[in-house]
Design a protein around this motif. Structure first.
Motif, PDB file in Angstrom:
ATOM      1  N   UNK A  18       0.111   7.328  -6.817  1.00 10.06           N
ATOM      2  CA  UNK A  18       0.109   5.880  -6.573  1.00 10.06           C
ATOM      3  C   UNK A  18      -0.659   5.578  -5.290  1.00 10.06           C
ATOM      4  N   UNK A  19      -1.474   4.515  -5.339  1.00 12.38           N
ATOM      5  CA  UNK A  19      -2.205   4.107  -4.131  1.00 12.38           C
ATOM      6  C   UNK A  19      -1.856   2.672  -3.734  1.00 12.38           C
ATOM      7  N   UNK A  20      -1.082   1.970  -4.565  1.00 10.71           N
ATOM      8  CA  UNK A  20      -0.704   0.612  -4.202  1.00 10.71           C
ATOM      9  C   UNK A  20       0.103  -0.051  -5.300  1.00 10.71           C
ATOM     10  N   UNK A  21       0.600  -1.242  -4.999  1.00  7.43           N
ATOM     11  CA  UNK A  21       1.408  -2.020  -5.931  1.00  7.43           C
ATOM     12  C   UNK A  21       1.084  -3.495  -5.751  1.00  7.43           C
ATOM     13  N   UNK A  39       0.838  -1.186   0.000  1.00  8.81           N
ATOM     14  CA  UNK A  39       0.000   0.000   0.000  1.00  8.81           C
ATOM     15  C   UNK A  39       0.877   1.241   0.000  1.00  8.81           C
ATOM     16  N   UNK A  40       0.480   2.261  -0.739  1.00  9.38           N
ATOM     17  CA  UNK A  40       1.232   3.516  -0.785  1.00  9.38           C
ATOM     18  C   UNK A  40       0.939   4.345   0.448  1.00  9.38           C
ATOM     19  N   UNK A  41       1.897   5.213   0.838  1.00 10.10           N
ATOM     20  CA  UNK A  41       1.666   6.122   1.951  1.00 10.10           C
ATOM     21  C   UNK A  41       0.909   7.350   1.460  1.00 10.10           C
ATOM     22  N   UNK A  42       0.712   8.316   2.348  1.00  9.32           N
ATOM     23  CA  UNK A  42      -0.094   9.499   2.014  1.00  9.32           C
ATOM     24  C   UNK A  42       0.531  10.328   0.902  1.00  9.32           C
ATOM     25  N   UNK A  43       1.840  10.195   0.717  1.00 10.94           N
ATOM     26  CA  UNK A  43       2.517  10.959  -0.326  1.00 10.94           C
ATOM     27  C   UNK A  43       2.577  10.207  -1.650  1.00 10.94           C
ATOM     28  N   UNK A  87      -8.292  -0.379  -2.280  1.00  9.17           N
ATOM     29  CA  UNK A  87      -8.633   0.790  -3.096  1.00  9.17           C
ATOM     30  C   UNK A  87      -9.397   1.749  -2.185  1.00  9.17           C
ATOM     31  N   UNK A  88      -8.780   2.846  -1.756  1.00  7.49           N
ATOM     32  CA  UNK A  88      -9.405   3.724  -0.755  1.00  7.49           C
ATOM     33  C   UNK A  88     -10.535   4.565  -1.361  1.00  7.49           C
ATOM     34  N   UNK A  89     -11.703   3.952  -1.501  1.00  4.32           N
ATOM     35  CA  UNK A  89     -12.852   4.655  -2.076  1.00  4.32           C
ATOM     36  C   UNK A  89     -13.171   5.890  -1.234  1.00  4.32           C
ATOM     37  N   UNK A  90     -13.325   7.039  -1.884  1.00  6.52           N
ATOM     38  CA  UNK A  90     -13.599   8.278  -1.161  1.00  6.52           C
ATOM     39  C   UNK A  90     -12.367   8.923  -0.590  1.00  6.52           C
ATOM     40  N   UNK A  91     -11.183   8.421  -0.919  1.00  6.49           N
ATOM     41  CA  UNK A  91      -9.936   8.985  -0.398  1.00  6.49           C
ATOM     42  C   UNK A  91      -9.800  10.439  -0.843  1.00  6.49           C
ATOM     43  N   UNK A  92      -9.304  11.275   0.066  1.00  7.18           N
ATOM     44  CA  UNK A  92      -9.129  12.704  -0.205  1.00  7.18           C
ATOM     45  C   UNK A  92      -7.642  12.995  -0.346  1.00  7.18           C
ATOM     46  N   UNK A  93      -7.285  13.694  -1.416  1.00  7.61           N
ATOM     47  CA  UNK A  93      -5.917  14.151  -1.595  1.00  7.61           C
ATOM     48  C   UNK A  93      -5.839  15.607  -1.164  1.00  7.61           C
ATOM     49  N   UNK A  94      -4.814  15.945  -0.402  1.00  6.14           N
ATOM     50  CA  UNK A  94      -4.690  17.285   0.164  1.00  6.14           C
ATOM     51  C   UNK A  94      -4.480  18.325  -0.943  1.00  6.14           C
ATOM     52  N   UNK A  95      -4.929  19.566  -0.706  1.00  5.02           N
ATOM     53  CA  UNK A  95      -4.694  20.615  -1.705  1.00  5.02           C
ATOM     54  C   UNK A  95      -3.219  20.983  -1.772  1.00  5.02           C
ATOM     55  N   UNK A  96      -2.836  21.590  -2.880  1.00  6.28           N
ATOM     56  CA  UNK A  96      -1.468  22.043  -3.093  1.00  6.28           C
ATOM     57  C   UNK A  96      -1.505  23.533  -3.382  1.00  6.28           C
ATOM     58  N   UNK A  97      -0.754  24.283  -2.599  1.00  2.46           N
ATOM     59  CA  UNK A  97      -0.732  25.735  -2.793  1.00  2.46           C
ATOM     60  C   UNK A  97       0.059  26.099  -4.040  1.00  2.46           C
TER      61      UNK A  97
END
Length: 423
Positions: A330-333, A138-142, A156-166
């Motif tokens: 990436x969310x996994x391998x 499994x991939x980490x948050x980054x 498969x993290x359904x509904x997973x939120x990716x943080x905004x990027x400034x």
């Protein structure tokens, strides 16, 4: 006569085993990922009637005389040849092109399979049709995947939120017309994002102030929808302005403009935005040629928060998630396993295999590396059973069984003749 009868009985048993193997192969002709088996016979201990004799000076040597005592099943081997690939179009159907097995965990038992029909359960875990968990990393948050760590269930993290990027950098390119009149204004707008993913529209205004010279300012849209600073007053200054061009239309004043930190709502004093204009000779750089007005914001590196929308799997098994803000990570391998002796694996049903001392330890790694095959998405590997060969083996087994039964009946007739000697 008794020897021949028992030899024939062993032949009957062995050909019955062969029939069982052939029947199992034919019954699994459409089983996903199934590998056909072959029965191997060998003879058993022979009775020596006369030993071998060594040659002497006056007589030649003699060969031994032996009588075989039947046959036995030496082994049932599995044919791991590649099966044909069938297109399904499902994103969770995988086939392996080449060597290797998917690793699954069923009730705490690690098993291996070539059947790649998976689906996501209520918790987003990829599972087989029997509910075994597909294994990988499994991939980490980054979005980083550590393939040197232990394998776990792929989720498969359904509904997973990716943080905004400034937003920190923007690219601006295109052409400012050299034949524009002094005082002409060319403007373009783009949305930038602060650290919380809030969108702010920034407007760039380029005003021709003289021959080969353009002043550059910016404005932003506030919470009420009004431009700040409000027109017709002057816009806010951009560091790096004004822009000057040489006689060939190339930029000479510098290759970047800067919006100072803290000048836009949501951006702190230490958060400037750099506007890249393109270095000399770079494609899509800003230029000043005649007539054409093609000034445009090419891209910017910020984004709002996003939720997982879909995912894709590459040939190397890397699972890439696509998010609603247009970004991906990436969310996994997926993990593949190979064995020094795959024929030493033990079939446990459900198109699954278990490692044994004969197969050796599983060599787990990434698809396409270390002799492992590639993953084909949206396809399934079909059974490698050859019906023509199996029906031929069916005939061979039937005739072998018939021939051995004839030996039994013939031996019985001979015994009957012996019994009938006393009448």
């Amino acid at each position: 006569m008794i020897r021949s009868m028992f030899s024939a009985v062993s032949g009957l048993r062995n050909h019955q085993t062969m029939m069982d193997v052939v029947g199992n192969n034919i019954s699994n002709v459409n089983t996903t990922g199934f590998k056909s088996s072959t029965t191997v016979f060998q003879d058993v201990l022979s009775q020596v009637l006369r030993g071998a004799g060594a040659p002497t000076a006056t007589a030649g040597g003699t060969n031994p005389a032996t009588i075989g005592l039947g046959s036995r099943v030496a082994g049932i081997t599995t044919n791991f040849a590649q099966g044909a690939l069938q297109l399904t179009g499902r994103t969770t159907d995988f086939a392996i092109q080449g060597d290797g097995f998917f690793t699954v965990n069923q009730g705490g038992n690690v098993l291996y399979t070539r059947a790649g029909s998976f689906s996501a359960d209520a918790m987003g875990r990829l599972v087989t049709q029997d509910g075994a968990f597909l294994q990988g990393w499994q991939a980490d948050a980054a979005g980083n995947v550590n393939t040197n760590g232990p394998i776990t269930s792929v989720v498969i993290p359904v509904g997973d939120i990716i943080a905004p990027v400034q937003t920190g950098t923007m690219r601006l390119g295109g052409n400012l017309p050299s034949d524009a009149e002094v005082g002409d204004v060319i403007a373009n707008s783009e949305v930038v994002y602060d650290a919380q993913g809030n969108a702010v529209t920034v407007r760039f205004e380029f005003t021709k102030t003289g021959a080969n010279t353009w002043n550059a300012v910016y404005r932003y849209v506030d919470g009420t929808g009004a431009l700040q600073p409000p027109p017709p007053g002057p816009g806010a200054a951009l560091a790096g302005a004004p822009l000057t061009f040489d006689a060939a239309g190339e930029l000479t004043s510098g290759y970047a403009l800067t919006i100072p930190g803290g000048a836009i709502p949501g951006f702190g004093p230490g958060d400037p935005i750099t506007v890249d204009l393109g270095a000399a000779g770079a494609p899509n750089r800003i230029t000043q040629y005649g007539e054409m007005s093609t000034l445009a914001i090419l891209d910017q590196d910020g984004s709002a928060a996003g939720s997982l929308q879909s995912f894709t799997v590459g040939q190397d098994g890397l699972i890439i998630g696509s998010y609603s803000n247009g970004r991906s990570r990436a969310i996994g391998q997926l993990a593949l396993a190979t064995f020094n002796n795959p024929e030493g694996l033990e079939k446990v049903g459900g198109s699954n295999y278990r490692a044994t001392v004969a197969s050796g330890l599983a060599q787990v790694g990434v698809a396409g590396q270390g002799g492992r095959g590639l993953i084909s998405v949206g396809t399934l590997e079909m059974s490698n059973v050859d019906l023509a060969a199996e029906f031929t083996n069916l005939i061979v087994a039937q005739r072998g069984f018939q021939a051995n039964s004839r030996v039994v009946t013939t031996s019985d007739e001979l015994l009957q003749e012996v019994v009938n000697l006393k009448r």
